[in-house]
Write an enzyme that holds these catalytic residues in place. Sequence first.
Site, PDB file in Angstrom:
ATOM      1  CG  ASP A 239      12.733  31.693 -30.476  1.00  0.00           C
ATOM      2  OD1 ASP A 239      12.850  32.279 -31.560  1.00  0.00           O
ATOM      3  OD2 ASP A 239      13.328  30.627 -30.217  1.00  0.00           O
ATOM      4  CG  ASP A 298      19.335  33.038 -19.853  1.00  0.00           C
ATOM      5  OD1 ASP A 298      19.685  32.941 -21.040  1.00  0.00           O
ATOM      6  OD2 ASP A 298      19.350  32.082 -19.055  1.00  0.00           O
ATOM      7  CG  ASP A 300      16.211  35.940 -15.452  1.00  0.00           C
ATOM      8  OD1 ASP A 300      16.734  35.468 -16.475  1.00  0.00           O
ATOM      9  OD2 ASP A 300      16.314  35.398 -14.330  1.00  0.00           O
ATOM     10  CG  ASP A 392      23.883  25.513 -20.125  1.00  0.00           C
ATOM     11  OD1 ASP A 392      23.669  24.295 -20.284  1.00  0.00           O
ATOM     12  OD2 ASP A 392      23.310  26.182 -19.250  1.00  0.00           O
TER      13      ASP A 392
END
EC number: 2.4.1.-
Length: 675
Positions: A239, A298, A300, A392
Amino acid sequence: MAPNTVAVTMEKPDNFSLLEINGSDPSSFLDNKRKSISPKQFSWFLLLKAHRVVSSLSWLFASVKKRLCSSSKAINEEEDPKSRGKQMYRFIKACLVISIVALSIEIVAYYKNWNLDLINRPSWEVRGLVEWSYVAWLSFRSDYIAPIVITLSKFCTVLFLIQSLDRLVLCLGCFWIKLKKIEPKLKDEELDLEDASNFPMVLIQIPMCNEREVYEQSIGAAAQLDWPKDRILIQVLDDSDDPNLKLLIKEEVSAWAEKGVNIIYRHRLIRTGYKAGNLKSAMTCDYVKDYEFVTIFDADFTPSPDFLKKTVPHFKGNPELGLVQARWSFVNKDENLLTRLQNINLCFHFEVEQQVNGVFLNFFGFNGTAGVWRIKALEESGGWLERTTVEDMDIAVRAHLNGWKFIYLNDVEVTCELPESYEAYKKQQHRWHSGPMQLFRLCLPSIIKSKISAGKKANLIFLFFLLRKLILPFYSFTLFCIILPLTMFIPEAELPLWIICYVPIFISLLNILPSPKSFPFLIPYLLFENTMSITKFNAMISGLFQLGSAYEWVVTKKTGRSSESDLLAFAEREEKLHRRNSESGLELLSKLKEQEMNLAEQETPKKTLGGLIRPNNKIKKRNMVFKKELALAFLLLTAAARSFLSAHGLHFYFLLFQGLSFLVVGLDLIGEQIN
């Protein structure tokens, strides 16, 4: 001679003086001496004391004002245009002003030796307007203010004890799990490693947005997962709004695709719904129907190659299982004091909360990453929704209401990063604590109407939402940051030592048990948790009442740190990639990196030395200034000064160090400063 007169006779027969007092009241001499001080002298005395107090306060505020002026831009960024937290800031300022006025009165009373028993003295014995005002204040405080503060403090104390009991029960549950060696067991045989057709189809999703520092390591880790190439697909859901960064990510995806990895790049033209919108859009692809499970990482997060082989087999023979969640571990937990304190909190969350809830309830909040979902569970629960900033937790609650079970694997770890600056950590915590209150408002009717058992409904409403998401930030801020300072000026409502010292230290010890190496940071952890209560309380209020800041989504800033083993693997991978890449790809990559370097040089300030303009390669780091934390720091330090006058002992030291901790955080002296 009148009965109340004083006669003085002076004689010197043997060089001594004789003083004779005739009168019915022996104290009349002292009264006359006290009356000899004129009102004008008394007024000048008060003005002198007030001048000294104002001078001290002016010096203190002048030093802070200098920091405020030098960081005005930082303040504007911290207090966004939507006026986030302005009402809270005004409330704290009002408490601060009241406390300063009250402290000034108490200082005058202290030096004038006005005791607290003045309120029981007859009105005709009160001398002077100032003393009469003090007596009136004592009477008003005792009759009207003290009962309100006492009632509120008792209410917060009850909430504090309930939440402390919940922590104790969780720790006992964790101890029982360790004692009995309870862990999730495979219900069926392990996967046949010889036959690739036995491996289920797994979709890997990596949502990211402007993750310049970490996109390479996350894509590389996902591409190296040990799973048959024809049974896995990696979606890089980008994004990013930076065109150069998009080209770099595309080049990274193309490099792995040339190596035979089944990986695709996907970019949305309309970026709505943040992470939930990104995941929802990716699930609408036609090829998703061919896959049985979806794993989310994610940007990281760097999973180990055997991640899927440790998690996916738990679904085999367990059709009611909807989610398998792995534990987080942190590559930068020892980077600074801020990351060490975060590590204590998150170790307790995963080791105790998630594990206990997973074993005894088969339900916990999905952590948003490092988890494997059964796609059928997602679809039957309504899929990803964009209605809150905690998508989530939203999908986890809806799946639980539909009867799906969860498993937590404490021995499967995925490395990631902790925020290293207080600004990034504060924004992350605001999102994590405002979203659950949004979700609670939206899910409460569904929870009540659902077909799950009454016990599961009670756990969701009272434990999962109210106790751990609402009550915890409410009492932490109200009791330790507002009521405790006020009780220093209202002795009738003084809190006992076990509330401000013994119980908090015991609970902090329980929190540190999962990370025993952090024991030296017990006191800093206790003070920092109280300091963070203002952010969590503000976020909770904004989410509960649907304020503007509850809908903010700020991507947590990353630094791209990796462990030593990750760095070695990354270096080896880079060497192979450069060998296999085409010449045009290398030229594109070098061109983009050259553009980035030129842009960085343009933005870097320059120094003039000897008439020559030279680039300054050192990027200066600046401190933010957080006004709410600073206001609370001065409030607590003012209360500490009042406590010092009354010689309260532990109350004084707690208020002093808590005020200093707020001051350190308010001036952004904890963690790394941002560029």
